[in-house]
Design a protein around this motif. Structure first.
Motif, mmCIF file in Angstrom:
data_model
loop_
_atom_site.group_PDB
_atom_site.id
_atom_site.type_symbol
_atom_site.label_atom_id
_atom_site.label_comp_id
_atom_site.label_asym_id
_atom_site.label_seq_id
_atom_site.Cartn_x
_atom_site.Cartn_y
_atom_site.Cartn_z
ATOM 1 N N SER A 31 25.559 117.150 33.991
ATOM 2 C CA SER A 31 24.979 116.006 34.681
ATOM 3 C C SER A 31 25.043 114.707 33.779
ATOM 4 O O SER A 31 25.092 113.540 33.919
ATOM 5 C CB SER A 31 23.693 116.017 35.475
ATOM 6 N N TRP A 32 24.320 115.221 32.394
ATOM 7 C CA TRP A 32 24.273 114.451 31.280
ATOM 8 C C TRP A 32 25.585 113.770 30.828
ATOM 9 O O TRP A 32 25.721 112.728 30.634
ATOM 10 C CB TRP A 32 23.515 114.978 30.109
ATOM 11 N N VAL A 33 26.615 114.655 30.885
ATOM 12 C CA VAL A 33 27.850 114.354 30.331
ATOM 13 C C VAL A 33 28.527 113.113 31.441
ATOM 14 O O VAL A 33 29.054 112.062 31.106
ATOM 15 C CB VAL A 33 28.764 115.537 30.482
ATOM 16 N N SER A 34 28.294 113.505 32.695
ATOM 17 C CA SER A 34 28.769 112.187 33.715
ATOM 18 C C SER A 34 28.007 111.132 33.520
ATOM 19 O O SER A 34 28.447 110.085 33.718
ATOM 20 C CB SER A 34 28.205 113.002 35.118
ATOM 21 N N GLU A 35 26.655 111.051 33.292
ATOM 22 C CA GLU A 35 26.101 109.948 33.092
ATOM 23 C C GLU A 35 26.545 109.016 31.629
ATOM 24 O O GLU A 35 26.746 107.819 31.708
ATOM 25 C CB GLU A 35 24.287 110.077 32.575
ATOM 26 N N VAL A 36 26.792 109.829 30.594
ATOM 27 C CA VAL A 36 27.572 109.177 29.328
ATOM 28 C C VAL A 36 28.762 108.655 29.835
ATOM 29 O O VAL A 36 29.185 107.601 29.512
ATOM 30 C CB VAL A 36 27.626 110.398 28.321
ATOM 31 N N ALA A 37 29.817 109.374 30.534
ATOM 32 C CA ALA A 37 30.836 108.766 31.189
ATOM 33 C C ALA A 37 30.940 107.640 31.705
ATOM 34 O O ALA A 37 31.456 106.483 31.529
ATOM 35 C CB ALA A 37 31.803 109.825 31.726
ATOM 36 N N PHE A 38 29.893 107.527 32.678
ATOM 37 C CA PHE A 38 29.580 106.478 33.375
ATOM 38 C C PHE A 38 29.155 105.072 32.609
ATOM 39 O O PHE A 38 29.544 104.083 32.618
ATOM 40 C CB PHE A 38 28.549 106.537 34.655
ATOM 41 N N GLU A 39 28.115 105.531 31.747
ATOM 42 C CA GLU A 39 27.628 104.291 30.880
ATOM 43 C C GLU A 39 28.346 103.724 30.084
ATOM 44 O O GLU A 39 28.578 102.573 29.577
ATOM 45 C CB GLU A 39 26.299 104.879 30.166
ATOM 46 N N ASP A 41 31.664 104.038 30.382
ATOM 47 C CA ASP A 41 33.076 103.964 30.735
ATOM 48 C C ASP A 41 34.239 104.681 30.268
ATOM 49 O O ASP A 41 35.437 104.136 29.874
ATOM 50 C CB ASP A 41 33.512 102.507 31.051
ATOM 51 N N VAL A 42 33.891 105.992 29.969
ATOM 52 C CA VAL A 42 34.909 106.958 29.255
ATOM 53 C C VAL A 42 35.743 107.772 30.446
ATOM 54 O O VAL A 42 35.146 108.230 31.301
ATOM 55 C CB VAL A 42 34.414 107.770 28.296
ATOM 56 N N LYS A 43 36.843 107.650 30.522
ATOM 57 C CA LYS A 43 37.668 108.156 31.515
ATOM 58 C C LYS A 43 38.688 109.207 31.085
ATOM 59 O O LYS A 43 39.152 110.135 31.690
ATOM 60 C CB LYS A 43 38.532 107.342 32.335
ATOM 61 N N ASN A 44 38.786 109.347 29.650
ATOM 62 C CA ASN A 44 39.648 110.312 28.977
ATOM 63 C C ASN A 44 38.739 111.532 28.650
ATOM 64 O O ASN A 44 37.783 111.376 27.981
ATOM 65 C CB ASN A 44 40.234 109.637 27.642
ATOM 66 N N ASN A 45 39.134 112.515 29.090
ATOM 67 C CA ASN A 45 38.611 113.840 28.906
ATOM 68 C C ASN A 45 38.397 114.235 27.470
ATOM 69 O O ASN A 45 37.258 114.677 27.226
ATOM 70 C CB ASN A 45 39.525 115.005 29.712
ATOM 71 N N PHE A 46 39.277 113.943 26.704
ATOM 72 C CA PHE A 46 39.113 114.429 25.360
ATOM 73 C C PHE A 46 38.103 113.463 24.450
ATOM 74 O O PHE A 46 37.479 113.797 23.613
ATOM 75 C CB PHE A 46 40.445 114.546 24.480
ATOM 76 N N ALA A 47 38.386 112.139 24.953
ATOM 77 C CA ALA A 47 37.219 111.244 24.327
ATOM 78 C C ALA A 47 35.816 111.609 24.681
ATOM 79 O O ALA A 47 34.940 111.431 23.941
ATOM 80 C CB ALA A 47 37.646 109.898 24.832
ATOM 81 N N LEU A 48 35.678 112.005 25.967
ATOM 82 C CA LEU A 48 34.448 112.426 26.378
ATOM 83 C C LEU A 48 33.837 113.497 25.765
ATOM 84 O O LEU A 48 32.742 113.662 25.444
ATOM 85 C CB LEU A 48 34.274 112.664 27.920
ATOM 86 N N CYS A 70 32.006 121.307 30.106
ATOM 87 C CA CYS A 70 31.125 120.218 30.819
ATOM 88 C C CYS A 70 32.001 118.894 31.358
ATOM 89 O O CYS A 70 31.537 118.536 32.500
ATOM 90 C CB CYS A 70 29.976 119.912 29.875
ATOM 91 N N PRO A 71 32.719 118.451 30.702
ATOM 92 C CA PRO A 71 33.581 117.269 31.097
ATOM 93 C C PRO A 71 34.395 117.395 32.287
ATOM 94 O O PRO A 71 34.530 116.633 33.000
ATOM 95 C CB PRO A 71 34.310 116.769 29.820
ATOM 96 N N GLY A 72 34.616 118.612 32.469
ATOM 97 C CA GLY A 72 35.472 118.737 33.705
ATOM 98 C C GLY A 72 34.615 119.127 34.802
ATOM 99 O O GLY A 72 35.396 119.616 35.955
ATOM 100 N N ARG A 73 33.465 119.163 34.703
ATOM 101 C CA ARG A 73 32.579 119.583 35.799
ATOM 102 C C ARG A 73 32.353 118.498 36.918
ATOM 103 O O ARG A 73 31.584 118.889 37.827
ATOM 104 C CB ARG A 73 31.343 120.157 35.715
ATOM 105 N N PHE A 74 32.718 117.321 36.778
ATOM 106 C CA PHE A 74 32.606 116.412 37.940
ATOM 107 C C PHE A 74 33.935 115.449 37.978
ATOM 108 O O PHE A 74 34.661 115.359 37.022
ATOM 109 C CB PHE A 74 31.318 115.346 37.198
ATOM 110 N N PRO A 75 33.907 114.670 39.193
ATOM 111 C CA PRO A 75 35.235 113.908 39.259
ATOM 112 C C PRO A 75 35.193 112.721 38.355
ATOM 113 O O PRO A 75 34.382 112.286 37.778
ATOM 114 C CB PRO A 75 34.780 113.450 40.677
ATOM 115 N N GLY A 76 36.632 112.934 37.885
ATOM 116 C CA GLY A 76 36.975 111.731 36.857
ATOM 117 C C GLY A 76 36.528 112.415 35.433
ATOM 118 O O GLY A 76 36.902 111.681 34.505
ATOM 119 N N GLY A 77 36.216 113.347 35.380
ATOM 120 C CA GLY A 77 35.649 114.010 33.898
ATOM 121 C C GLY A 77 36.944 114.909 33.438
ATOM 122 O O GLY A 77 36.661 115.720 32.527
ATOM 123 N N GLY A 78 37.979 114.688 33.904
ATOM 124 C CA GLY A 78 39.133 115.304 33.320
ATOM 125 C C GLY A 78 39.568 116.684 34.034
ATOM 126 O O GLY A 78 40.448 117.291 33.792
#
Length: 87
Positions: A31-39, A41-48, A70-78
């Protein structure tokens, strides 16, 4: 030839508690990783993963494999399918 084996975990009460705690830690970290990705605007799995891996390991006491997943656990997270799976 492909062989499929179905197994069932029969943990002791202590092991079950440890598995449940790990599952909750992984879900919180995802959930935290998802928030970081949204805040950010990171869409690349490796960057996240680069942004969140060290903190996820330290903050939730996750092992390397759990922190990497963790980055692969939510939509758009790789995740190739873009779907979450029930954990």
């Amino acid at each position: 030839m492909k062989l499929v084996v179905q197994v069932k975990l029969l943990p002791t009460p202590v092991q079950a508690a440890a598995l449940e705690a790990t599952l909750h830690a992984c879900n919180e970290a995802a959930s935290w990783v998802s928030e970081v990705a949204f805040e950010k605007d990171v869409k690349n799995n490796f960057a996240l993963r680069r942004l969140t891996y060290d903190q996820a390991k330290a903050r939730w006491g996750l092992g390397a494999q759990a922190a990497q997943r963790c980055p692969g656990r939510f939509p758009g997270g790789g995740s190739p399918s873009g779907r979450c799976r029930a954990g």
